[in-house]
Design an enzyme around this catalytic site. Sequence first.
Site, short mmCIF file in Angstrom:
data_model
loop_
_atom_site.label_atom_id
_atom_site.label_comp_id
_atom_site.label_asym_id
_atom_site.label_seq_id
_atom_site.Cartn_x
_atom_site.Cartn_y
_atom_site.Cartn_z
N GLU A 50 0.81 -1.11 0.01
CA GLU A 50 0.00 0.06 0.24
C GLU A 50 0.93 1.17 -0.06
O GLU A 50 0.52 2.23 0.50
CB GLU A 50 -1.05 -0.01 1.29
CG GLU A 50 -2.00 -1.04 1.46
CD GLU A 50 -2.69 -1.35 0.05
OE1 GLU A 50 -2.98 -0.49 -0.83
OE2 GLU A 50 -3.11 -2.54 -0.10
N GLY A 51 1.85 1.31 -0.74
CA GLY A 51 3.14 2.28 -0.67
C GLY A 51 3.83 2.03 0.54
O GLY A 51 3.55 2.04 1.81
#
Length: 586
Positions: free
Chosen positions: A439-440
């Site tokens: 998610e980054g």
Amino acid sequence: MPQYQAPMADYQFLLKEWLSLDTHYQQLGISDFDFELANEVISQGAKFAEDVIAPLNRTGDEQGCKLENGKVTTPDGFAEAYKEYIANGWNSMLGSADYDGQELPYSMAVPVHEMLHSANLSWRLTSMLTESAVLAVTRHASEALKSQYLAKLISGEWTGTMNLTEPHAGTDLALLNTKAEPQDDGSYTITGNKIFITGGDHEWTSNIIHMVLARLPDAPAGVKGISLFLVPKFLLDDNNEPAEANAVSVGSIEHKMGIKGSPTCVMNYDGAKGWLIGEENKGLACMFTMMNDARFQVGLEGLGAAEASFQGALEYARERVQSRAPQGVQNPDGKADPIVFQPDVARMLLTQKTQTEGCRALAVLYSKYMDIERLGNDEDKNTAGQVLQFLTPVCKAFMTDMGLEASSLGVQVLGGHGYIREWGMEQLMRDVRIAQLYEGTNGIQALDLIGRKLTRDKGQMMETTYIEFGKLVENIQDDTVKAQAQALLDDWRASSADCLALDPADVASAACDYLAYTAYSLIGVLWYSMADSASRSENQTIASAKAKSRDFYIARILPRRDAHKVAMKAGKASVLSISGSEFDYL
């Protein structure tokens, strides 16, 4: 392996006494909800986490997932636990009532989500991504797609996934090349390959609904040419039931360091049929609806792992007898004292405890603003939205960094036993490591915080967050404590404002230190606020523990912010001056 116990006492304090949940709900005009109902919901969620999925955690790690004849199976008991989960309505907690969801406040759901992450991170991931898919469909899909898919996603009868990453396109989604071709019937054919897809295939449900980023013919270059598509594993018949298999297949499942009970798949789309979500070439904005929700949930993964590790370390430290405590004999009837009385062990346990409880308070506060953003008036919604945007990268990055630190300390408290399989501590450390990556990555979160949420916004989100945290300070009744908290908050605001003048390279060089400096500062404010609130609690154990925990945090943890403050002001030269062979002398 210690049996997980949900931190109900801490949540009861946070929600009833610190957050003042009844007042919060009254201000939102939802008088049907109150602390008693929230406590009942959370207690039942705790029971499910403790009794149903926590016992499957070791099994999931040992068995992993299997791909045979194109079908993925998960570890023993996982599918059965999921069926119980959806039968009891847990998947529908946050879903729209228009599609048979319960529309519970986030402040009721977030504690349950933390407990699920603590109990069994691998198991939780599939339902977590389904909730994110529900948000994307709810906010961006056509009414026709909602009528076909939304109710069954909300109930959990079907699960959802998020398909962004390709072998050559991770952080830089502008590089993705999965293709979407429009068809005469309004659908699209999707062709391409995606990797690292959580819950990409499994035996839990009759259908899996993939949210896929792809590029239309003649789309603009870069991220401005990305669209989002809904691609089901099975196409639906006239009765809205899964029928013909779509051209979607699993290429392989990843062999990973941790979360082995979660099926992480390589997905192949070979002219699969899909439908546009939102507008053409606006897919990244739609996907960010999912990603921002998932980023906070990933932060809860770090929090959950920290709590589980703390519980295991504390139980062991109370039982393990070694040497005498330097402050004097603690166990006169034995040959040695429990190691919990050793100052260094107490330091590690208190580091776990104060970091975990501080991040839990941050999560509860975040859930309060999610409630306001959904249910408040326009002005309050705007304020809440700014606070949430600012805090999202902080929650994702700091909570997961903290989760790894806490789980590492858990291993350290147990010594050699922590490194051994049977105690379960090393699994927590392996499982939570991914949370800093997906998610980054946390570096990307730091760049988002300082680059988008602070400097590009010219400090407005920061200022709004400062004002909202200032309300917590204003409610502190001890004048000395209030002054200390205000000074801490003011220092953060001033140093944040200093960053507004930095050039892009300096901003990027300062990013990770700024995020950590922000987190330690704001959680420090939360500790001042919590301890002051606890001082008026009828529960004297809570009152005493919060005060002593605050003192430990301020004395032993908060000074870390000073190091990060110095580092973030050091400038770009210290990280950019070395290049080429200067790195390795080759």
